[in-house]
Design a protein around this motif. Sequence first.
Motif, short mmCIF file in Angstrom:
data_model
loop_
_atom_site.label_atom_id
_atom_site.label_comp_id
_atom_site.label_asym_id
_atom_site.label_seq_id
_atom_site.Cartn_x
_atom_site.Cartn_y
_atom_site.Cartn_z
N PHE A 539 -1.64 3.60 2.12
CA PHE A 539 -0.86 4.77 1.70
C PHE A 539 0.32 4.38 0.83
O PHE A 539 0.74 5.13 -0.05
CB PHE A 539 -0.38 5.51 2.96
N PHE A 540 0.87 3.18 1.04
CA PHE A 540 2.03 2.72 0.28
C PHE A 540 1.62 1.92 -0.95
O PHE A 540 2.45 1.26 -1.57
CB PHE A 540 2.95 1.89 1.18
N ARG A 541 0.32 1.93 -1.26
CA ARG A 541 -0.22 1.22 -2.43
C ARG A 541 -0.09 -0.29 -2.32
O ARG A 541 0.00 -0.99 -3.33
CB ARG A 541 0.43 1.72 -3.73
N ASP A 542 -0.05 -0.78 -1.10
CA ASP A 542 -0.09 -2.21 -0.87
C ASP A 542 -1.52 -2.61 -0.52
O ASP A 542 -2.28 -1.82 0.08
CB ASP A 542 0.84 -2.61 0.28
N SER A 543 -1.90 -3.83 -0.87
CA SER A 543 -3.24 -4.30 -0.56
C SER A 543 -3.47 -4.24 0.95
O SER A 543 -2.67 -4.75 1.73
CB SER A 543 -3.41 -5.73 -1.07
N ASN A 544 -4.57 -3.61 1.36
CA ASN A 544 -4.83 -3.40 2.79
C ASN A 544 -6.32 -3.24 2.98
O ASN A 544 -6.95 -2.39 2.34
CB ASN A 544 -4.08 -2.16 3.28
N ARG A 545 -6.89 -4.02 3.87
CA ARG A 545 -8.33 -3.98 4.09
C ARG A 545 -8.79 -2.61 4.61
O ARG A 545 -9.95 -2.25 4.48
CB ARG A 545 -8.73 -5.06 5.10
N TYR A 546 -7.89 -1.85 5.21
CA TYR A 546 -8.25 -0.54 5.73
C TYR A 546 -8.27 0.52 4.64
O TYR A 546 -8.85 1.57 4.81
CB TYR A 546 -7.25 -0.09 6.80
N GLY A 547 -7.59 0.26 3.52
CA GLY A 547 -7.49 1.28 2.50
C GLY A 547 -6.70 2.48 3.00
O GLY A 547 -5.81 2.35 3.86
N CYS A 548 -7.04 3.67 2.48
CA CYS A 548 -6.37 4.90 2.91
C CYS A 548 -7.37 6.05 2.76
O CYS A 548 -8.16 6.08 1.81
CB CYS A 548 -5.12 5.16 2.07
#
Length: 612
Positions: A539-548
């Motif tokens: 949600f904060f536009r950071d790389s995240n394996r979960y996405g949004c």
Amino acid sequence: MSEKKLIAEIIAVGDEILSGRVQDTNSGFLAAALQKLGFRVEHRQTVGDTERDIYGALKIAASRSNVVVFCGGLGPTEDDLTKETVAKSFDKKLVFDESVYEEIETFFKSRGMEPKENNRKQAYVPEGAIVLHNPNGTAPGIIIKKGNQAVVMLPGPPKELQPLFEDSAANYLREMTGGFTKEKSLMVFGISESELENMVQELLYGDNPHCALYADEGTVEIHISASGESEEVVDEFLNSKVDAFRRILGDSIYAEERVSLSETVVARLLKIKKTVAVAESCTGGMIAQQITAIPGSSACFEYGAATYADWTKASYLGVDSALLNKYTAVSSVVAVEMAKGIRKKGKADFGIGVTGIAGPGVGNYLDKEVGLVYIAVCDKNRAVVKEFRFGDHRSRDNIRTLSTKNAFDMLRRFMVSKPIDGGREYLPSQIADITREDAPKTKLGIWAKRTLSLGLVLAALISGGLYAEQHVRAAGDRAVYKELNAKYTSDYEQNSNLALDNILAQNEDAIGWLWGADGEVSTPIVRDRLNGFYIDYDFFRDSNRYGCAYALEQTPIDGAVDNFVVTASKEGNEILFASLPNYLQQNYASRHRFFSLRTRENKATYEVYSVF
């Protein structure tokens, strides 16, 4: 070759220049103009508005120069003493020139004014002097010749001095150089000024042709001027010198006139009727700006993108997120993928990709240094990438400028199949100089390996429905959503509208909040404007394996909607749509039938009516 030595000296007169209140632009103009005429400017002086200072400067200059050019000190006031001092030093009387005064009167009357008494002072000229009529002001130019020397006096305002020199004074001075004078500029890139000087030191000696080096952020101009009794002789002098430079410098010379690298590249593209597209990170659009600043460039440039953040490289250019995660954006492989991606997206013949660290800090790239830049150029068949280490001692602007110039130089060479020193060529089948042992070689393969789709279709109580699909992904950062969920729940209990506003303010793509009646689903929803960007970013536009969790871009959000698609990724049973697999069981689906979506404009409830 003739070795006639003609030396010119410039003397700027004015207390305002000495004090720094006024910048002296005249001397730079005169130095360049005199050099074009075949003179060597070996000295420049700046003096105040006193007879002593002007006389002292003239005495020194006359002892070592063929031509002395004064700028300033020809005005109507008492402290304008250039003309008076020079005339005195040559033992010449000042005589009133009626034609000069008539021009002064005409100048004032054309502006609805009358000349003042002190303007008569400007009509006095040294006896026997050559008068240069000045249509742009009230002070005429003056030339005094004595033997093989000449003193030129010009008014101080640049708008008067420059046309007066070019239209009048230059014609008299040209006679002193032997009749014909020509010049040529050889533009060199990729060799420092000091290195270049060592390479061509022997060619720089001599007065005719005269050669000089001028450096400008990676570019060096070799200026050559020659004079002679005929045009043929001058051409022979110049061509001989140019051939000698070319034998030593070869392809490092990119032009035989004073033009930039960008102008050279655009001219070449236009000539061969090809196009280029550019993808820029650290240069931030500087390459595109320089191209579009050139008239006619629209015929060879239609597409450029400043893809600064990682997600823009992935979404707009198609750079594999696996490569970004493993090798970071500042890498050779990403530069290549940027060039290939922008060429394809822009439907161009050539592509340029630039990525690096311009500073002053390194950000998250703790293992890399400021000044590290990768530049790639490509066409549909091949790609070449080069690593640059400009150093952390340079300014941010300097690193961006050098990166831009090197990108143009690489494309210049690439277009004509010239070698790029230090560049590495990739074959069409290669994605990079890397090996991914247990990862697929294609983006499609990586996608297929790490995702699994499940879906549900929801129907609005009014008439419609909602369906969603779930991607099961590798482990990632759950804490982001746990904290976000806790914050929203806490704020919601106090003020539901404020809670939603706080969420929406943190992401311009945010639509609202989605939750299940039983509390098993609770997540923010964003609008996907970037073709799947939120699969790999939170949600904060950071790389995240979960996405949004995201809805399709075309989803309307200004009121209740009957149907829309929501996509979400998950791992484990803690967050997002962790319970979605249970909807494959009919009993579970019937017991957990309702979802609510709250947006700034609306709140609606949806019901599951089918599962696939």
